[in-house]
Design a protein around this motif. Structure first.
Motif, PDB file in Angstrom:
ATOM      1  N   GLU B  24       0.836  -1.208   0.000  1.00 10.78           N
ATOM      2  CA  GLU B  24       0.000   0.000   0.000  1.00 10.78           C
ATOM      3  C   GLU B  24       0.869   1.256   0.000  1.00 10.78           C
ATOM      4  N   ALA B  25       1.868   1.226  -0.863  1.00  8.72           N
ATOM      5  CA  ALA B  25       2.817   2.339  -0.935  1.00  8.72           C
ATOM      6  C   ALA B  25       2.329   3.402  -1.918  1.00  8.72           C
ATOM      7  N   THR B  43       1.685   5.617  -7.220  1.00 11.11           N
ATOM      8  CA  THR B  43       0.251   5.841  -7.157  1.00 11.11           C
ATOM      9  C   THR B  43      -0.035   7.313  -6.888  1.00 11.11           C
ATOM     10  N   ALA B  44       0.955   8.036  -6.468  1.00 11.90           N
ATOM     11  CA  ALA B  44       0.823   9.483  -6.298  1.00 11.90           C
ATOM     12  C   ALA B  44       1.773  10.146  -7.286  1.00 11.90           C
ATOM     13  N   GLU B  83       5.709  12.224   9.700  1.00 11.46           N
ATOM     14  CA  GLU B  83       4.364  12.304  10.281  1.00 11.46           C
ATOM     15  C   GLU B  83       3.315  11.817   9.296  1.00 11.46           C
ATOM     16  N   LYS B  84       3.494  12.196   8.029  1.00 15.24           N
ATOM     17  CA  LYS B  84       2.499  11.796   7.018  1.00 15.24           C
ATOM     18  C   LYS B  84       3.080  10.793   6.026  1.00 15.24           C
ATOM     19  N   THR B  85       4.316  11.012   5.655  1.00 15.14           N
ATOM     20  CA  THR B  85       4.926  10.176   4.626  1.00 15.14           C
ATOM     21  C   THR B  85       6.267   9.656   5.126  1.00 15.14           C
ATOM     22  N   LEU B  97      19.027  -0.431  -5.648  1.00 19.44           N
ATOM     23  CA  LEU B  97      18.384   0.147  -4.470  1.00 19.44           C
ATOM     24  C   LEU B  97      16.875   0.254  -4.705  1.00 19.44           C
ATOM     25  N   VAL B  98      16.112  -0.284  -3.778  1.00 21.00           N
ATOM     26  CA  VAL B  98      14.651  -0.166  -3.836  1.00 21.00           C
ATOM     27  C   VAL B  98      14.234   0.936  -2.859  1.00 21.00           C
ATOM     28  N   VAL B  99      13.508   1.923  -3.372  1.00 21.71           N
ATOM     29  CA  VAL B  99      13.042   3.033  -2.544  1.00 21.71           C
ATOM     30  C   VAL B  99      11.520   2.982  -2.506  1.00 21.71           C
ATOM     31  N   VAL B 100      10.951   2.928  -1.303  1.00 15.96           N
ATOM     32  CA  VAL B 100       9.498   2.860  -1.140  1.00 15.96           C
ATOM     33  C   VAL B 100       9.035   4.099  -0.372  1.00 15.96           C
ATOM     34  N   VAL B 101       8.099   4.829  -0.960  1.00 15.93           N
ATOM     35  CA  VAL B 101       7.476   5.962  -0.275  1.00 15.93           C
ATOM     36  C   VAL B 101       6.090   5.507   0.155  1.00 15.93           C
ATOM     37  N   PHE B 102       5.802   5.652   1.438  1.00 19.48           N
ATOM     38  CA  PHE B 102       4.490   5.185   1.896  1.00 19.48           C
ATOM     39  C   PHE B 102       3.897   6.145   2.922  1.00 19.48           C
TER      40      PHE B 102
END
Lengths: 224, 152
Positions: B24-25, B43-44, B83-85, B97-102
């Motif tokens: 759910e990233a 997704t964003a 706080e949010k991301t 390198l795998v970068v995940v923003v969630f």
């Protein structure tokens, strides 16, 4: 006449990354040089003078005293190769001596180098030390500076206490193959775009040559 | 030459899609050590993905050097909690390198779990590709009419 180059997967090539899936080719250019020589100023001038659709945002990682701490980064893009987006990713290194490890990190996978030399007489020793630092840091990554497209920019030519350009050329441009030089006043934007122009052409020429495009021509006005 | 064929690219896209959905990233980037984006799934909308990739690669490899200086072979994971991301970075054995923003609705534990799985899948994919490389050839041509960079 611009000749085509046929790329085969697995062929030896200097270019850092060709992404056939995303139709992108990435080139990494690093601005190297002693502290306060004008590396960040070069990128700032490019950022402010280039049309927005050809560039991304500039990232600056500096201390409170505006000294580069890690690196500055400015992504540029072009459609110079048909069907592909050519991404030119411009980096600076922190010039201060203590940040040697950081400079080594930024130099990874570099495709082209601009060595920015400070033209003031009292900076000649720092210029020489920084150039040797560049050679040593590349060597630690098993890379010879003579195998990478690079050029010299003699910055701050507007100041009163500058060394003659031929003296700086004699001091810094004595390797087997002499490289292009450019006088500059980066603060006023003079010589900045010209430097980028030369560097981009050198990288493209290297790209074409290493893919058996010996007669390929790179247009003179690619950056105008 | 480092290159990525369209066939390999599709397989990588599948792995990243799986990661972004299950974790759910908001965004997943796959970068090389030079900060080049190999593949991404978002997704964003992230307009500065090149900057994110360059900073992530720089940050991660600086951390790797820190590990070496304190006698540790490598730090494989980095979390930055916001706080949010938040941001999760994981390196693979193939130096990618795998970068995940969630966001705050995602579970960091699940992000790490599925990040592990994605890295293992990428390592397996690259190993298979190295054993029998996919062939790809393409003709590149300069287009001088486009010029390079244009001044304002």
């Amino acid at each position: 006449m611009y000749k085509a180059v046929k790329l085969l997967k697995g062929k030896s090539c200097h270019v850092s990354f060709i992404n056939f899936a995303r139709k992108e080719i990435a080139f990494k250019i690093v601005y190297y040089g002693p502290a306060l020589c004008g590396k960040t100023t070069n990128l700032e001038q490019i950022h402010s003078s280039i049309v927005p659709e050809s560039r991304g945002e500039m990232t600056v990682l500096s201390t409170q005293a505006d000294r580069t701490l890690f690196f500055d980064f400015l992504p540029l893009k072009s459609e110079i190769i048909k069907g592909f987006t050519s991404k030119f990713q411009l980096y600076t290194v922190p010039g201060q001596t203590i940040y040697r490890e950081t400079r080594k990190l930024v130099l990874r996978n570099v495709d082209g180098l601009v060595f920015v030399a400070d033209s003031q007489w009292e900076k000649m020793e720092e210029n020489a030390e920084s150039f040797q630092d560049l050679i040593d840091n590349l060597a630690e990554q098993n890379v010879s500076i003579d195998k990478i497209p690079y050029m010299l920019q003699f910055n701050k030519r507007d100041l009163s206490n500058v060394a003659p350009a031929h003296y700086m050329d004699f001091m810094l441009n004595q390797r087997e193959t002499r490289v292009p030089t450019m006088d500059a006043v980066a603060r006023d934007g003079l010589g900045v775009f010209e430097t980028l122009n030369i560097m981009a052409k050198m990288i493209l020429a290297s790209f074409m040559k290493e893919n058996n495009m010996a007669m390929a021509e790179v247009p003179d006005d690619v950056c105008v | 030459m480092q290159s990525l064929t369209p066939q390999l690219g599709k397989k990588i896209d599948g792995i990243l899609l799986n990661l972004v959905v299950r974790a759910e990233a908001e965004a997943v980037l796959l970068c090389d050590r030079g900060g080049n984006i190999i593949a991404q799934n978002t997704t964003a909308r992230y307009h500065q993905e090149d900057n994110i990739a360059a900073l992530a690669a720089g940050s991660f490899y600086a951390t790797r050097e820190l590990a070496r200086l304190i006698g540790e072979p490598v730090f494989r994971y980095i979390f930055h909690r916001g706080e949010k991301t938040s941001l999760y970075m994981q390196t693979t054995t193939i130096d990618l390198l795998v970068v995940v923003v969630f966001g705050k609705d995602s579970n960091p534990g699940l992000v790490k779990l599925y990040g592990d799985e994605a890295c293992a899948a990428l390592e397996d994919l690259y190993a298979k590709n190295a054993a029998s490389p996919e062939q790809h050839s393409e003709t590149l041509e300069l287009d001088a009419s486009k010029g390079m960079f244009k001044r304002k």
